[in-house]
Design an enzyme around this catalytic site. Sequence first.
Site, mmCIF file in Angstrom:
data_model
loop_
_atom_site.group_PDB
_atom_site.id
_atom_site.type_symbol
_atom_site.label_atom_id
_atom_site.label_comp_id
_atom_site.label_asym_id
_atom_site.label_seq_id
_atom_site.Cartn_x
_atom_site.Cartn_y
_atom_site.Cartn_z
ATOM 1 N N ASP A 1 0.704 -1.484 0.164
ATOM 2 C CA ASP A 1 -0.180 -0.328 -0.125
ATOM 3 C C ASP A 1 1.212 1.423 -0.456
ATOM 4 O O ASP A 1 2.031 1.265 0.434
ATOM 5 C CB ASP A 1 -0.562 -0.319 1.479
ATOM 6 N N ASN B 1 -12.392 -3.301 2.699
ATOM 7 C CA ASN B 1 -13.542 -1.865 2.837
ATOM 8 C C ASN B 1 -14.654 -2.231 1.577
ATOM 9 O O ASN B 1 -14.604 -2.774 0.539
ATOM 10 C CB ASN B 1 -13.194 -1.165 2.849
ATOM 11 N N GLN C 1 -15.145 2.059 1.553
ATOM 12 C CA GLN C 1 -14.120 1.916 0.056
ATOM 13 C C GLN C 1 -13.452 3.019 -0.973
ATOM 14 O O GLN C 1 -14.612 3.970 -1.446
ATOM 15 C CB GLN C 1 -14.816 1.037 -0.697
ATOM 16 N N VAL D 1 -11.015 2.729 -3.694
ATOM 17 C CA VAL D 1 -10.693 2.229 -4.700
ATOM 18 C C VAL D 1 -11.955 0.683 -5.252
ATOM 19 O O VAL D 1 -11.584 0.021 -4.428
ATOM 20 C CB VAL D 1 -9.199 1.250 -4.734
ATOM 21 N N HIS E 1 -10.108 -5.389 -3.042
ATOM 22 C CA HIS E 1 -8.690 -5.206 -2.252
ATOM 23 C C HIS E 1 -8.359 -6.284 -0.802
ATOM 24 O O HIS E 1 -9.887 -5.356 -0.005
ATOM 25 C CB HIS E 1 -8.251 -4.696 -2.730
ATOM 26 N N HIS F 1 -6.239 -5.983 2.524
ATOM 27 C CA HIS F 1 -5.824 -5.086 3.035
ATOM 28 C C HIS F 1 -4.922 -6.205 4.179
ATOM 29 O O HIS F 1 -5.671 -6.975 4.829
ATOM 30 C CB HIS F 1 -6.074 -4.003 4.229
HETATM 31 P P1 AMP Z 1 -9.467 1.194 0.447
HETATM 32 O O1 AMP Z 1 -10.017 2.688 1.305
HETATM 33 O O2 AMP Z 1 -9.890 0.356 1.148
HETATM 34 O O3 AMP Z 1 -10.352 1.840 -0.863
HETATM 35 O O4 AMP Z 1 -8.398 1.250 0.212
HETATM 36 C C1 AMP Z 1 -7.258 1.886 -0.753
HETATM 37 C C2 AMP Z 1 -6.259 1.359 -0.511
HETATM 38 O O5 AMP Z 1 -4.994 1.127 -1.972
HETATM 39 C C3 AMP Z 1 -5.701 2.617 0.224
HETATM 40 O O6 AMP Z 1 -4.993 2.373 1.366
HETATM 41 C C4 AMP Z 1 -4.552 3.328 -0.001
HETATM 42 O O7 AMP Z 1 -2.767 4.010 0.595
HETATM 43 C C5 AMP Z 1 -4.116 2.448 -1.657
HETATM 44 N N1 AMP Z 1 -3.593 2.816 -2.530
HETATM 45 C C6 AMP Z 1 -4.108 3.807 -3.199
HETATM 46 N N2 AMP Z 1 -3.409 3.458 -5.024
HETATM 47 C C7 AMP Z 1 -2.601 2.838 -4.696
HETATM 48 C C8 AMP Z 1 -1.263 2.796 -5.421
HETATM 49 N N3 AMP Z 1 -1.193 3.590 -6.693
HETATM 50 N N4 AMP Z 1 -0.690 1.908 -4.922
HETATM 51 C C9 AMP Z 1 -0.537 1.602 -3.909
HETATM 52 N N5 AMP Z 1 -1.235 1.314 -3.044
HETATM 53 C C10 AMP Z 1 -2.582 2.175 -3.292
#
Ligand code: AMP
Length: 120
Positions: free
Chosen positions: A33, A89, A96, A98, A102, A104
Amino acid sequence: MSNDKDCIFCKIIRGEIPSSKVYEDDALLGFKDIHPSAPVHVLLIPKKHIARLSEASADDQAVLGRMMLVAPQIAREQGSVDGLRTIINDGRVGRQDVFHLHMHVLGGPGPLGRMIARDE
Ligand code: AMP
Ligand code: ZN
């Protein structure tokens, strides 16, 4: 497989955006991350674009199961030798950001904080 044109994690799978890769097999990719919340913070994603856990189907059962099995292996390899935490998430309630499913994978070495912050 990673077929959503504009999805940032599909772009990572296709190698169009760099990532710090720690795990890969035919169905899954694990990478660090960019904003780690713990000493070990890896995102484990299916190579198939599934927007969110609540949109996964029975066809995805094997890949979801594999994520559960691979997460402890990744945590151990990254230095979290005595346990880990997984978080998925989902949607607005789950905060959420992204919309490519995924997991974590979070770890120490030391114990993590409480499961979720009380507020923010
Ligand atoms: P969520 O809130 O569960 O959707 O988490 C999305 C996660 O993606 C966050 O912890 C971000 O720090 C991580 N993230 C976003 N863009 C990238 C990227 N390009 N490379 C690695 N992690 C990322
Ligand atoms: Zn995607």
